[in-house]
Design a protein around this motif. Structure first.
Motif, PDB file in Angstrom:
ATOM      1  N   LYS A   1      -7.121 -11.866  13.835  1.00 24.09           N
ATOM      2  CA  LYS A   1      -7.249 -11.168  12.557  1.00 24.09           C
ATOM      3  C   LYS A   1      -6.053 -10.271  12.300  1.00 24.09           C
ATOM      4  O   LYS A   1      -5.338  -9.869  13.229  1.00 24.09           O
ATOM      5  N   VAL A   2      -5.872  -9.940  11.031  1.00 19.76           N
ATOM      6  CA  VAL A   2      -4.822  -9.008  10.638  1.00 19.76           C
ATOM      7  C   VAL A   2      -5.345  -8.183   9.466  1.00 19.76           C
ATOM      8  O   VAL A   2      -6.143  -8.672   8.654  1.00 19.76           O
ATOM      9  N   GLY A   3      -4.936  -6.924   9.414  1.00 17.70           N
ATOM     10  CA  GLY A   3      -5.355  -6.047   8.320  1.00 17.70           C
ATOM     11  C   GLY A   3      -4.179  -5.614   7.471  1.00 17.70           C
ATOM     12  O   GLY A   3      -3.073  -5.393   7.993  1.00 17.70           O
ATOM     13  N   PHE A   4      -4.409  -5.513   6.175  1.00 17.22           N
ATOM     14  CA  PHE A   4      -3.369  -5.080   5.245  1.00 17.22           C
ATOM     15  C   PHE A   4      -3.892  -4.022   4.288  1.00 17.22           C
ATOM     16  O   PHE A   4      -5.058  -4.061   3.867  1.00 17.22           O
ATOM     17  N   LYS A   5      -3.021  -3.081   3.968  1.00 24.07           N
ATOM     18  CA  LYS A   5      -3.259  -2.146   2.873  1.00 24.07           C
ATOM     19  C   LYS A   5      -2.041  -2.214   1.973  1.00 24.07           C
ATOM     20  O   LYS A   5      -0.902  -2.097   2.443  1.00 24.07           O
ATOM     21  N   MET A   6      -2.258  -2.410   0.675  1.00 25.50           N
ATOM     22  CA  MET A   6      -1.159  -2.490  -0.282  1.00 25.50           C
ATOM     23  C   MET A   6      -1.387  -1.506  -1.424  1.00 25.50           C
ATOM     24  O   MET A   6      -2.509  -1.357  -1.900  1.00 25.50           O
ATOM     25  N   THR A   7      -0.311  -0.854  -1.833  1.00 23.79           N
ATOM     26  CA  THR A   7      -0.372   0.088  -2.947  1.00 23.79           C
ATOM     27  C   THR A   7       0.856  -0.089  -3.826  1.00 23.79           C
ATOM     28  O   THR A   7       1.898  -0.575  -3.375  1.00 23.79           O
ATOM     29  N   GLY A   8       0.727   0.321  -5.076  1.00 25.87           N
ATOM     30  CA  GLY A   8       1.853   0.233  -5.992  1.00 25.87           C
ATOM     31  C   GLY A   8       1.507   0.852  -7.327  1.00 25.87           C
ATOM     32  O   GLY A   8       0.350   1.227  -7.576  1.00 25.87           O
ATOM     33  N   GLN A   9       2.496   0.965  -8.192  1.00 25.83           N
ATOM     34  CA  GLN A   9       2.284   1.537  -9.516  1.00 25.83           C
ATOM     35  C   GLN A   9       2.876   0.613 -10.578  1.00 25.83           C
ATOM     36  O   GLN A   9       3.980   0.084 -10.403  1.00 25.83           O
ATOM     37  N   ILE A  10       2.138   0.434 -11.657  1.00 28.09           N
ATOM     38  CA  ILE A  10       2.613  -0.340 -12.797  1.00 28.09           C
ATOM     39  C   ILE A  10       2.362   0.442 -14.084  1.00 28.09           C
ATOM     40  O   ILE A  10       1.629   1.436 -14.081  1.00 28.09           O
ATOM     41  N   LYS A  11       2.985  -0.002 -15.165  1.00 30.86           N
ATOM     42  CA  LYS A  11       2.677   0.535 -16.486  1.00 30.86           C
ATOM     43  C   LYS A  11       1.815  -0.491 -17.205  1.00 30.86           C
ATOM     44  O   LYS A  11       2.235  -1.639 -17.383  1.00 30.86           O
ATOM     45  N   ARG A  12       0.625  -0.094 -17.609  1.00 26.01           N
ATOM     46  CA  ARG A  12      -0.304  -1.031 -18.260  1.00 26.01           C
ATOM     47  C   ARG A  12       0.274  -1.591 -19.549  1.00 26.01           C
ATOM     48  O   ARG A  12       0.023  -2.759 -19.895  1.00 26.01           O
ATOM     49  N   THR A  13       1.085  -0.804 -20.259  1.00 24.03           N
ATOM     50  CA  THR A  13       1.631  -1.280 -21.530  1.00 24.03           C
ATOM     51  C   THR A  13       2.675  -2.377 -21.310  1.00 24.03           C
ATOM     52  O   THR A  13       2.941  -3.157 -22.223  1.00 24.03           O
TER      53      THR A  13
END
Length: 197
Positions: free
Chosen positions: A157-169
């Motif tokens: 098994k492997v675990g991942f956490k991903m985060t990021g920011q976008i502009k909805r417009t």
């Protein structure tokens, strides 16, 4: 010269076939996964949301997953912000227009290590029928061989956490300016993946 060219082509084909044949799929354990987002309301407070229905997989030929390709999709109609009226509004044509664009998807184009277990994942994100390149921050734990029954080795098994920011417009979701919700949206996803035999 012809023989050299032929040999080069055959070698390239063989390498491609080798990498394709030995690519492994890692399936998402949905019981240990979550996909969500955070926006700021009226520039005063944060509102969290989640998607109840989603799927993801990883494809990699290397044991350390350094060549991993991530694919993800979620059902926009499964959005849950803890308020049914707000959820209905988000699904409507002012925002996600889920009737017309029911799916959000992502497929990575690169996976690069930046420090220890920290990575940058670049790829194409599609929301509201619009596809844009994005880069996410990722933390990887593993891969690890899990203990099985009767002392035998269990699944890997492997675990991942991903985060990021976008502009909805940027994706045509909601309007700009006077809208009560920030244009910036924080994305986050966590999950465990199991190597398929």
């Amino acid at each position: 010269m012809k023989n050299q060219l032929k040999s080069l082509v055959l070698t390239a084909v063989a390498l491609f076939a080798f990498s394709t044949t030995y690519a492994q799929t890692w399936a998402l354990d949905k019981a240990h996964a979550k996909v969500g987002f955070t926006v700021t309301h009226l520039m005063l407070s944060e509102v969290d949301g989640y998607f109840k229905t989603f799927d993801a997989k990883i494809t990699a030929a290397k044991p350390d997953l350094s060549d991993a390709v991530f694919e993800f999709s979620t059902d926009i109609n499964s959005i849950d912000t803890g308020n049914e009226r707000r959820d209905g509004d988000l699904k409507g044509d002012r925002w996600f227009d889920a009737a017309k664009y029911p799916t959000m998807s992502f497929k990575s184009t690169s996976f690069k290590k930046v420090a220890d277990n920290k990575y940058k994942v670049a790829g194409d994100l599609t929301i509201h029928g619009v596809t844009k390149p994005v880069t996410l921050d990722a933390t990887m734990v593993g891969p690890k061989q899990m203990p099985g029954r009767d002392g035998k080795p269990g699944p890997e098994k492997v675990g991942f956490k991903m985060t990021g920011q976008i502009k909805r417009t940027d994706f045509g979701v909601g309007g700009a300016g006077a809208m009560p919700v920030s244009e910036e949206v924080e994305l986050r996803a966590t999950g465990e993946f199991t190597k398929q035999s």
